[in-house]
Design a protein around this motif. Structure first.
Motif, PDB file in Angstrom:
ATOM      1  N   TYR A 159      62.028 128.347  37.150  1.00  0.00           N
ATOM      2  CA  TYR A 159      60.818 127.973  37.871  1.00  0.00           C
ATOM      3  C   TYR A 159      59.828 129.140  37.944  1.00  0.00           C
ATOM      4  N   SER A 160      60.329 130.358  37.930  1.00  0.00           N
ATOM      5  CA  SER A 160      59.429 131.514  37.889  1.00  0.00           C
ATOM      6  C   SER A 160      58.680 131.564  36.564  1.00  0.00           C
ATOM      7  N   ALA A 161      59.406 131.311  35.470  1.00  0.00           N
ATOM      8  CA  ALA A 161      58.753 131.269  34.163  1.00  0.00           C
ATOM      9  C   ALA A 161      57.703 130.162  34.119  1.00  0.00           C
ATOM     10  N   LEU A 162      58.027 129.006  34.700  1.00  0.00           N
ATOM     11  CA  LEU A 162      57.067 127.905  34.737  1.00  0.00           C
ATOM     12  C   LEU A 162      55.812 128.304  35.497  1.00  0.00           C
ATOM     13  N   ALA A 163      55.971 128.978  36.640  1.00  0.00           N
ATOM     14  CA  ALA A 163      54.813 129.405  37.431  1.00  0.00           C
ATOM     15  C   ALA A 163      53.964 130.416  36.651  1.00  0.00           C
ATOM     16  N   VAL A 164      54.609 131.321  35.937  1.00  0.00           N
ATOM     17  CA  VAL A 164      53.865 132.317  35.158  1.00  0.00           C
ATOM     18  C   VAL A 164      53.112 131.631  34.022  1.00  0.00           C
ATOM     19  N   TYR A 165      53.733 130.661  33.373  1.00  0.00           N
ATOM     20  CA  TYR A 165      53.048 129.920  32.312  1.00  0.00           C
ATOM     21  C   TYR A 165      51.819 129.184  32.848  1.00  0.00           C
ATOM     22  N   LEU A 167      61.109 135.911  31.269  1.00  0.00           N
ATOM     23  CA  LEU A 167      61.822 135.211  32.341  1.00  0.00           C
ATOM     24  C   LEU A 167      62.555 133.982  31.800  1.00  0.00           C
ATOM     25  N   HIS A 168      61.915 133.303  30.893  1.00  0.00           N
ATOM     26  CA  HIS A 168      62.473 132.104  30.271  1.00  0.00           C
ATOM     27  C   HIS A 168      63.764 132.442  29.525  1.00  0.00           C
ATOM     28  N   LEU A 169      63.708 133.513  28.733  1.00  0.00           N
ATOM     29  CA  LEU A 169      64.896 133.946  27.991  1.00  0.00           C
ATOM     30  C   LEU A 169      66.006 134.375  28.950  1.00  0.00           C
ATOM     31  N   ALA A 170      65.635 135.094  30.002  1.00  0.00           N
ATOM     32  CA  ALA A 170      66.629 135.522  30.981  1.00  0.00           C
ATOM     33  C   ALA A 170      67.307 134.319  31.625  1.00  0.00           C
ATOM     34  N   MET A 171      66.538 133.257  31.859  1.00  0.00           N
ATOM     35  CA  MET A 171      67.120 132.051  32.443  1.00  0.00           C
ATOM     36  C   MET A 171      68.222 131.479  31.556  1.00  0.00           C
ATOM     37  N   LEU A 172      67.958 131.397  30.240  1.00  0.00           N
ATOM     38  CA  LEU A 172      68.955 130.838  29.332  1.00  0.00           C
ATOM     39  C   LEU A 172      70.179 131.733  29.230  1.00  0.00           C
ATOM     40  N   VAL A 173      69.971 133.048  29.227  1.00  0.00           N
ATOM     41  CA  VAL A 173      71.105 133.974  29.173  1.00  0.00           C
ATOM     42  C   VAL A 173      71.961 133.831  30.429  1.00  0.00           C
ATOM     43  N   VAL A 174      71.314 133.780  31.589  1.00  0.00           N
ATOM     44  CA  VAL A 174      72.055 133.629  32.844  1.00  0.00           C
ATOM     45  C   VAL A 174      72.795 132.301  32.868  1.00  0.00           C
ATOM     46  N   ARG A 175      72.154 131.259  32.408  1.00  0.00           N
ATOM     47  CA  ARG A 175      72.794 129.940  32.379  1.00  0.00           C
ATOM     48  C   ARG A 175      74.014 129.948  31.466  1.00  0.00           C
ATOM     49  N   ALA A 176      73.888 130.619  30.320  1.00  0.00           N
ATOM     50  CA  ALA A 176      75.018 130.690  29.394  1.00  0.00           C
ATOM     51  C   ALA A 176      76.190 131.442  30.016  1.00  0.00           C
ATOM     52  N   GLY A 216      61.697 118.720  32.676  1.00  0.00           N
ATOM     53  CA  GLY A 216      63.058 119.229  32.599  1.00  0.00           C
ATOM     54  C   GLY A 216      63.583 119.718  33.930  1.00  0.00           C
ATOM     55  N   GLY A 217      62.706 120.347  34.728  1.00  0.00           N
ATOM     56  CA  GLY A 217      63.138 120.887  36.013  1.00  0.00           C
ATOM     57  C   GLY A 217      63.165 119.878  37.136  1.00  0.00           C
ATOM     58  N   THR A 218      62.672 118.668  36.894  1.00  0.00           N
ATOM     59  CA  THR A 218      62.657 117.637  37.939  1.00  0.00           C
ATOM     60  C   THR A 218      63.477 116.418  37.512  1.00  0.00           C
ATOM     61  N   VAL A 219      62.939 115.649  36.589  1.00  0.00           N
ATOM     62  CA  VAL A 219      63.595 114.405  36.173  1.00  0.00           C
ATOM     63  C   VAL A 219      64.913 114.668  35.459  1.00  0.00           C
ATOM     64  N   LEU A 220      64.952 115.712  34.627  1.00  0.00           N
ATOM     65  CA  LEU A 220      66.115 115.954  33.778  1.00  0.00           C
ATOM     66  C   LEU A 220      67.048 117.036  34.324  1.00  0.00           C
ATOM     67  N   TYR A 221      66.781 117.533  35.509  1.00  0.00           N
ATOM     68  CA  TYR A 221      67.541 118.681  36.010  1.00  0.00           C
ATOM     69  C   TYR A 221      69.027 118.354  36.150  1.00  0.00           C
ATOM     70  N   THR A 222      69.857 119.293  35.727  1.00  0.00           N
ATOM     71  CA  THR A 222      71.317 119.188  35.846  1.00  0.00           C
ATOM     72  C   THR A 222      71.858 120.530  36.307  1.00  0.00           C
TER      73      THR A 222
END
Length: 331
Positions: free
Chosen positions: A16-22, A101-110, A164-170
């Motif tokens: 969500y931080s990456a989304l806000a920056v975008y 931030l976006h890349l960090a999100m995917l790394v943390v998720r992995a 993705g962050g609302t309807v598709l969030y998992t």
């Protein structure tokens, strides 16, 4: 497999931080685009040679000794950047920050899930949009004058990330048993990379059609500040040419994985069929350009159709149509 839920929640914060920056970056690009549409104020001439006639028909003279002229000596060096360019550069800087931030999100998720970070629709959309942003930054590094397209590239990225962050969030969780395979990293990675690059190609083709409408009829006056139609056409073609082999590999890898998981290479599952249709459309686009010499609106229209099929496959097939891929939510 144990899942680190708190770490996964931190990944959501990064998303969500990456989304806000975008969003901020898109607004800065929108300001740049608006300033480009305004006529620049006339600038005073710093110096004019003696005896040269001014545009108004008069004669302008300067003192023989420049040091005797009134006022401070004009600054030397590179002239100041236009205000529009400053906003655009700030938008690019924020886009780079958002991508980090976006890349960090995917790394943390992995790390939190202990698997590749595209095991559901939320993660897949996050990965595709990151590739789209990175592909855009690569284009921008080679063609800085295309910076004014930033608002149009970030808009679909923001829309997809919002969905993705609302309807598709998992929440962070292990994948279903059928996806416990190394093919998840191979097949879906190829689909992620190709889909993200095709996002940039699709945006370029849409903008080409809009700019072409202005060039031929004068409508859509705001598109006059877009790059030339030929430039948009080249961006769309080159991005598609890069993405198409990767998408081809994704389709082939998916068929191999299907044989290993379900005992058949191809079963005309809705997602398989739609992916193949997208492949045919893009193959037709590249073939028509290279052999029949298609350019302009026809080629752009075909490319937009291909992008529409990809979006249809991502949302409608995964969420509405029942098939073997429906439970997975992956590309």
């Amino acid at each position: 497999m144990n899942v680190d839920a708190p770490l996964g929640d931190f990944g959501d914060v990064l998303f969500y931080s990456a989304l806000a920056v975008y969003i901020l970056a898109m607004l800065l690009h929108a300001v740049e685009h608006g300033l480009l549409r305004r006529p620049e104020p006339a600038r005073e001439m710093a110096s004019v040679p003696a005896g040269v006639a001014a545009e108004s028909g008069g004669t302008v003279t300067v003192p023989d000794d420049p040091a005797s002229a009134e006022g401070p000596e004009p600054p030397r060096g590179r002239p100041p950047r236009p205000v529009s360019e400053r906003f655009g550069r700030m938008g690019v800087s924020l886009t780079v920050l958002g991508a980090a931030l976006h890349l960090a999100m995917l790394v943390v998720r992995a790390v939190a899930a202990g698997r590749p970070p595209w095991g559901n629709m939320y993660e897949f959309v996050a990965a595709v949009t990151l590739v789209g942003v990175v592909a855009w930054l690569v284009v921008l590094s080679r063609r800085p004058e295309l910076r004014r397209l930033g608002v149009f590239v970030l808009l679909p990225v923001i829309v997809l990330m919002f969905l993705g962050g609302t309807v598709l969030y998992t929440q962070t969780a292990p994948v279903v048993p059928a996806l416990h395979s190394y093919w998840l990293a191979i097949h879906v990675t190829a689909a992620v990379i190709s889909s993200g690059i095709l996002l940039v190609a699709g945006v370029a083709s849409v903008l080409y059609l809009l700019r072409s409408a202005h060039d031929t009829s004068g409508r859509l006056a705001w598109t006059a500040w877009l790059p030339e139609s030929a430039v948009l056409d080249r961006v769309a073609y080159r991005a598609t040419a890069v993405a198409f082999p990767i998408w081809t590999f994704a389709v082939i890898a998916g068929a191999i994985w299907a044989e290993a998981a379900w005992g058949r290479y191809w079963g005309w599952d809705p997602k398989e069929t739609t992916a193949f249709i997208a492949w045919v459309v893009y193959a037709g686009y590249l073939h028509a350009r290279s052999t029949a010499g298609w350019r302009g609106r026809r080629a752009a229209a075909v490319n937009v159709v291909g992008f529409a099929v990809m979006v249809f496959n991502l949302f409608f097939i995964n969420l509405v149509v029942t098939g073997l891929h429906s439970y997975a939510g992956v590309g």
